[in-house]
Write an enzyme that holds these catalytic residues in place. Sequence first.
Site, mmCIF file in Angstrom:
data_model
loop_
_atom_site.group_PDB
_atom_site.id
_atom_site.type_symbol
_atom_site.label_atom_id
_atom_site.label_comp_id
_atom_site.label_asym_id
_atom_site.label_seq_id
_atom_site.Cartn_x
_atom_site.Cartn_y
_atom_site.Cartn_z
ATOM 1 N N LYS A 98 8.855 -7.915 -4.421
ATOM 2 C CA LYS A 98 7.625 -7.918 -3.626
ATOM 3 C C LYS A 98 7.060 -6.496 -3.544
ATOM 4 O O LYS A 98 7.716 -5.581 -3.054
ATOM 5 C CB LYS A 98 7.900 -8.450 -2.218
ATOM 6 C CG LYS A 98 6.624 -8.609 -1.397
ATOM 7 C CD LYS A 98 6.900 -9.323 -0.088
ATOM 8 C CE LYS A 98 7.355 -8.405 0.998
ATOM 9 N NZ LYS A 98 6.338 -7.472 1.518
ATOM 10 N N ASP A 119 1.996 -8.494 -2.003
ATOM 11 C CA ASP A 119 1.850 -8.818 -0.576
ATOM 12 C C ASP A 119 0.754 -7.939 0.025
ATOM 13 O O ASP A 119 1.039 -6.955 0.701
ATOM 14 C CB ASP A 119 3.203 -8.588 0.112
ATOM 15 C CG ASP A 119 3.217 -9.056 1.555
ATOM 16 O OD1 ASP A 119 2.298 -9.790 1.963
ATOM 17 O OD2 ASP A 119 4.167 -8.688 2.275
ATOM 18 N N LYS A 135 -1.767 -9.246 1.956
ATOM 19 C CA LYS A 135 -2.204 -9.864 3.223
ATOM 20 C C LYS A 135 -3.711 -9.720 3.420
ATOM 21 O O LYS A 135 -4.195 -9.191 4.426
ATOM 22 C CB LYS A 135 -1.453 -9.268 4.415
ATOM 23 C CG LYS A 135 0.033 -9.571 4.409
ATOM 24 C CD LYS A 135 0.683 -9.202 5.721
ATOM 25 C CE LYS A 135 2.169 -9.488 5.732
ATOM 26 N NZ LYS A 135 2.945 -8.593 4.833
ATOM 27 N N ASP A 151 -10.417 -11.246 5.300
ATOM 28 C CA ASP A 151 -11.808 -10.789 5.387
ATOM 29 C C ASP A 151 -12.700 -12.017 5.193
ATOM 30 O O ASP A 151 -12.206 -13.144 5.109
ATOM 31 C CB ASP A 151 -12.054 -9.707 4.316
ATOM 32 C CG ASP A 151 -13.100 -8.682 4.760
ATOM 33 O OD1 ASP A 151 -14.184 -9.117 5.229
ATOM 34 O OD2 ASP A 151 -12.845 -7.471 4.641
ATOM 35 N N THR A 169 6.257 -12.113 11.644
ATOM 36 C CA THR A 169 7.585 -12.264 12.257
ATOM 37 C C THR A 169 7.889 -11.144 13.253
ATOM 38 O O THR A 169 8.893 -11.190 13.943
ATOM 39 C CB THR A 169 8.673 -12.304 11.162
ATOM 40 O OG1 THR A 169 8.344 -11.335 10.166
ATOM 41 C CG2 THR A 169 8.727 -13.656 10.518
ATOM 42 N N ARG A 176 14.581 -3.970 4.193
ATOM 43 C CA ARG A 176 15.480 -2.889 4.594
ATOM 44 C C ARG A 176 16.970 -3.210 4.584
ATOM 45 O O ARG A 176 17.757 -2.301 4.267
ATOM 46 C CB ARG A 176 15.011 -2.340 5.948
ATOM 47 C CG ARG A 176 13.665 -1.600 5.790
ATOM 48 C CD ARG A 176 12.924 -1.442 7.087
ATOM 49 N NE ARG A 176 12.431 -2.733 7.581
ATOM 50 C CZ ARG A 176 11.707 -2.869 8.685
ATOM 51 N NH1 ARG A 176 11.406 -1.794 9.405
ATOM 52 N NH2 ARG A 176 11.292 -4.060 9.064
HETATM 53 O O1 C5P Z 1 12.516 -4.686 5.768
HETATM 54 P P1 C5P Z 1 12.222 -6.118 6.113
HETATM 55 O O2 C5P Z 1 13.298 -7.077 5.622
HETATM 56 O O3 C5P Z 1 11.888 -6.325 7.558
HETATM 57 O O4 C5P Z 1 10.907 -6.425 5.243
HETATM 58 C C1 C5P Z 1 10.125 -7.533 5.467
HETATM 59 C C2 C5P Z 1 8.963 -7.497 4.503
HETATM 60 O O5 C5P Z 1 8.257 -8.717 4.656
HETATM 61 C C3 C5P Z 1 7.959 -6.380 4.726
HETATM 62 O O6 C5P Z 1 7.529 -5.960 3.430
HETATM 63 C C4 C5P Z 1 6.821 -7.026 5.467
HETATM 64 O O7 C5P Z 1 5.568 -6.487 5.110
HETATM 65 C C5 C5P Z 1 6.902 -8.474 4.980
HETATM 66 N N1 C5P Z 1 6.419 -9.497 5.916
HETATM 67 C C6 C5P Z 1 6.904 -9.682 7.195
HETATM 68 N N2 C5P Z 1 6.390 -10.644 8.018
HETATM 69 C C7 C5P Z 1 5.422 -11.448 7.591
HETATM 70 C C8 C5P Z 1 4.925 -11.294 6.289
HETATM 71 C C9 C5P Z 1 5.463 -10.321 5.472
HETATM 72 O O8 C5P Z 1 7.838 -8.972 7.591
HETATM 73 N N3 C5P Z 1 4.964 -12.413 8.370
#
Ligand code: C5P
Length: 235
Positions: A33, A62, A64, A67, A117, A213
Amino acid sequence: MTRAPIAVALDAPNLATVTDWAREVGPFVSTLKVGLEAYLRDGRSAVDAARLAAPDCAIFLDLKLHDIPATVAGAARAIRDVAPDLLTVHAAGGSAMIAAAVEALPRTRIVAVTVLTSLTDADLVALGLQQEATASARDLAVRLAVEAVAAGAGAIVCSPEEVADIRAAVPSRDVLLITPGVRPAGADLVDQRRVATPAEALRRGADLLVIGRPITGADDPARAAEAIARDLTDG
Ligand code: C5P
């Protein structure tokens, strides 16, 4: 081993790290991603680097997008050559906006993001997106998902907490359910709030897990990806 249904978030501070992470985790996961951090800095070089480092992985862009429909259609057309396998838009942009993205990029699966989330029920009330008495991120996410699929979205991003309800409301297996907010037991939540472990997210009905992460922040991202992937594919 089979690649696990994981999209590793390559939220890296520079292009060299995007490349390193893609090469290290690529053998263990289905998808890479590229998000706002890498794409706004490096543009399509970030996607090219990920593809070159891990040619067998799908590319999930991603961005997002959120607009008016004409602007999102233009943005989607602008990345036609990048040809990502998946592209995110915000479900809250509405049906016409989602349909515009679907029409502009017929070969890309348009993914509608429901409720981030990182947001709690209390956040939604504070923002005026939910009434106090009925506040639930889950209800809002289900509603956004149903609307988005009706507008042509081919996948939904939601929290592991609402994925089962969304699958019940959107039974077509042609629509992928993608869950970020995935944390192995004991891992730091950082800014995520509505979370589950990888195995639990799959058990509840997720088709693809977004993990950043917990893998890329590990001392050895390859071993971290392999451990999570092995846990899922063996289990
Ligand atoms: O590091 P972590 O596991 O929290 O990464 C989550 C990834 O998912 C990030 O790149 C974030 O932008 C993406 N994301 C998210 N929640 C969403 C949509 C995408 O955390 N609803």
